[in-house]
Enzyme design. Structure first.
Site, PDB file in Angstrom:
ATOM      1  N   ALA A  98      44.442  20.644  42.010  1.00 53.65           N
ATOM      2  CA  ALA A  98      43.220  21.333  42.426  1.00 53.65           C
ATOM      3  C   ALA A  98      43.297  22.834  42.174  1.00 53.65           C
ATOM      4  O   ALA A  98      42.280  23.508  42.156  1.00 53.65           O
ATOM      5  CB  ALA A  98      42.975  21.065  43.907  1.00 53.65           C
ATOM      6  N   LYS A  99      44.509  23.373  41.993  1.00 52.96           N
ATOM      7  CA  LYS A  99      44.720  24.798  41.703  1.00 52.96           C
ATOM      8  C   LYS A  99      43.971  25.704  42.684  1.00 52.96           C
ATOM      9  O   LYS A  99      43.252  26.614  42.274  1.00 52.96           O
ATOM     10  CB  LYS A  99      44.298  25.119  40.260  1.00 52.96           C
ATOM     11  CG  LYS A  99      44.832  24.135  39.199  1.00 52.96           C
ATOM     12  CD  LYS A  99      46.131  24.568  38.596  1.00 52.96           C
ATOM     13  CE  LYS A  99      46.576  23.869  37.323  1.00 52.96           C
ATOM     14  NZ  LYS A  99      46.305  22.478  37.105  1.00 52.96           N
ATOM     15  N   ARG A 100      44.143  25.446  43.980  1.00 50.55           N
ATOM     16  CA  ARG A 100      43.439  26.214  44.996  1.00 50.55           C
ATOM     17  C   ARG A 100      44.236  27.439  45.427  1.00 50.55           C
ATOM     18  O   ARG A 100      45.326  27.694  44.925  1.00 50.55           O
ATOM     19  CB  ARG A 100      43.103  25.330  46.204  1.00 50.55           C
ATOM     20  CG  ARG A 100      42.262  24.121  45.851  1.00 50.55           C
ATOM     21  CD  ARG A 100      40.961  24.491  45.157  1.00 50.55           C
ATOM     22  NE  ARG A 100      40.444  23.380  44.368  1.00 50.55           N
ATOM     23  CZ  ARG A 100      39.663  22.430  44.822  1.00 50.55           C
ATOM     24  NH1 ARG A 100      39.267  22.463  46.069  1.00 50.55           N
ATOM     25  NH2 ARG A 100      39.245  21.458  44.032  1.00 50.55           N
TER      26      ARG A 100
END
Lengths: 274, 274
Positions: free
Chosen positions: A92-94
Site C-alpha cells: 500500500a506504500k502508506r
C-alpha cells in the site's frame, strides 16, 4: 505472524517466494469475466494453485482501489481466503502523520487482517511508529526500490559522509523497530547494492520486488542477501499470475511459481541453508 | 479543475480554505450514530454548513479505509456530494512504480472523481508522472510536512551544495510537471521555511496542513506564501469538524470555518489581493 513462524515456513517449503496479486480485470481470462466477482475468482484459483510453493501473498492495493467498492470487496475476500500459514502483505506504500498512520495500521492490520503493510519513509519516525505498536504485525519500509526513479532521491548523497538517502533510511528505521516487526523493501534490479544493504541490516528480512517482469536476478540476490535465517522474501507478480492467458491460467501460474521455488531451493542448498 | 477556476473561486469567496474531512466514527455526535451511514451524514452536514466559506474539501483516505467497505462507500458518497465548484483532494499519500501509480491515478481521478491526490515523492519520477497525464487533474506532492518526523529525512542535507532533501524534491518535481498540474504540501508549522519554498516554486499552489490542531500561524504563512494569484490552500480538519460535539456540530463547524475565512479575507486585503 512472528519471525520464527515465517522462517519455519520458509524451511519447510524450501521457498521464500511471495506471489504478488496485482490482479487486473483486463488481463484475466475471458471465461472468468462473467463471474459476479471475477477478481476474487482469479485470485482464488491462483492461491489454490501456488499456495504450497510460496510462503507469502502480497496484494497490490492500487489494483483493487481502482475498481472502487467492488474492488475492495474482492481484496477483502482474497485476504480472507489466503491460508493462515501464509504471510500476508498489503502493498500500500502508506505513511502519514501519527493519527492518520494509526488509522492506516488499523485498516490493514485489523479491518483487513494483513500481517504486514509496505510504507514510504518520507515523513519520518512518527509516520512509521504507529505500525510498530501492533503485536506480530510488520512494517515493510521502502529503502531502495526497483524502479528507475530510485535514482532521483533514494540514491542521492545525504549528509557529510557520502551516504545515500536509502542508507540513512535503513539506519534510522532499523533503530525505531526491531528485526521482529520491521522489514525493508530492496529492489532486485539493484543487485549491486544488496551486499551493502545486508551489511547495514544483517538480521532484517528484505522484501525483494522486481524479479521477473522487472528483470532482477535471483542468484545475485541470494549471494548478497541471504543470511543464516534466510531473511529474504522475493516477490513475483506478473511473471506468475499472467504466465498463462487461457483457461489454464492457474496451471501456468503453478508452473511459473514452481520454477521459482525450484530455483530458490537450489540457492538454499547451495548456501547450506537446507 | 483548472488553475484559473481555482483562483476564480478563491477570489469570489475571499477564502483559500480547505476543509479536511478526517471523519472519525468515535468523534461524531451520538445522535448520528444510529444512521445507516453516519460518516456520510456527518460529512454532508459539514459540507452544507461550510461550502460557501471554503474552496476545497479534502478527504483523509485512512479514516475511510479503516472502516472497510462501508467506509469506502461513505467516502464515495461524500466525494459525490461535494459541489462541483469545490476542488476535491484525496489525501492518500500514494506513490509506487509506474503501472501501479497509473492504477492509483485512475482510482482517485476516475473511480472516485477527485481533482487531486497527495503523493509521496520517495520513489521518484516514474512514480509521479502517471498522475500528470490526466487533464485538469492534480498531483500534490509532499515537500515539507508539518510533523516532527519531517526532520528525519526531509530536512537532511543532500548533495554537495548544502540543500535539504525537500528542496531537491521541489526542484525535481517542479521540472516534471507544471503549475497547472502540480502542487506541493508545505507544512504550516514550518513557517520559517515558507519564504524559501515560495522562492523555489514561485508559481505553484501550496497545500498547507497544520493550521489549527497542529499549531501553524496563518499570518506567517500568508506573509511568506502568498503570491499575486494567492496560490495557497490552507487546510483545517479537526479544528473545524470537531469544533462542536453536540447536535449543533454543524453550526459550530460553520462558526470555526467562518473565523478562518474572515482571517483569510483580512490577509488577502492586507496583501492587496482582493
Amino acid at each position: 505472524m512472528t519471525r520464527a513462524e515465517i522462517i519455519e515456513q520458509v524451511r519447510s517449503k524450501a521457498s521464500f517466494l511471495c506471489v504478488g496479486l496485482d490482479t487486473d480485470l483486463t488481463k484475466i481470462p475471458e471465461s472468468l469475466r462473467g463471474s459476479s466477482d471475477p477478481i476474487f475468482e482469479f485470485n482464488k484459483a491462483i492461491i489454490d494453485a501456488t499456495q504450497d510453493l510460496c510462503v507469502s501473498f502480497k496484494v497490490n492495493v492500487a489494483f483493487y482501489e481502482f475498481l472502487g467498492i467492488e474492488g475492495l470487496e474482492a481484496m477483502r475476500r482474497t485476504l480472507e481466503y489466503i491460508p493462515d500459514e501464509h504471510f500476508v502483505i498489503a502493498d500500500a506504500k502508506r505513511g502519514d502523520i501519527g493519527n492518520t498512520s494509526t488509522m492506516y495500521a488499523k485498516a490493514f492490520f485489523e479491518t483487513y487482517n494483513s500481517d504486514a503493510i509496505t510504507l514510504s519513509p518520507y515523513m519520518g519516525e512518527d509516520s512509521i511508529r504507529p505500525f510498530l505498536d501492533f503485536k506480530d504485525k510488520w512494517a515493510i519500509v521502502l529503502a531502495l526500490t526497483s524502479n528507475k526513479g530510485a535514482e532521483d532521491f533514494q540514491l542521492q548523497q545525504v549528509g557529510e559522509n557520502g551516504r545515500a538517502l536509502y542508507e540513512l533510511v535503513l539506519e534510522r528505521v532499523a533503530s525505531w523497530g526491531t528485526r521482529d516487526n520491521t522489514m525493508f523493501v530492496a529492489g532486485a534490479t539493484k543487485g549491486e547494492y544488496f551486499k551493502n544493504i545486508r551489511a547495514m541490516v544483517p538480521d532484517h528480512f528484505l522484501l525483494v520486488p522486481g524479479v521477473g517482469a522487472q528483470g532482477g536476478d535471483l542468484h545475485s540476490i541470494c549471494e548478497n542477501g541471504l543470511n543464516s535465517d534466510v531473511s529474504l522474501l522475493v516477490n513475483s507478480s506478473r511473471g506468475i499470475i499472467y504466465s498463462g492467458h487461457g483457461n489454464d491460467f492457474a496451471k501456468a501460474a503453478r508452473q511459473a511459481a514452481g520454477e521459482l521455488q525450484a530455483a530458490m531451493e537450489k540457492e538454499l542448498r547451495l548456501f547450506g541453508l537446507l
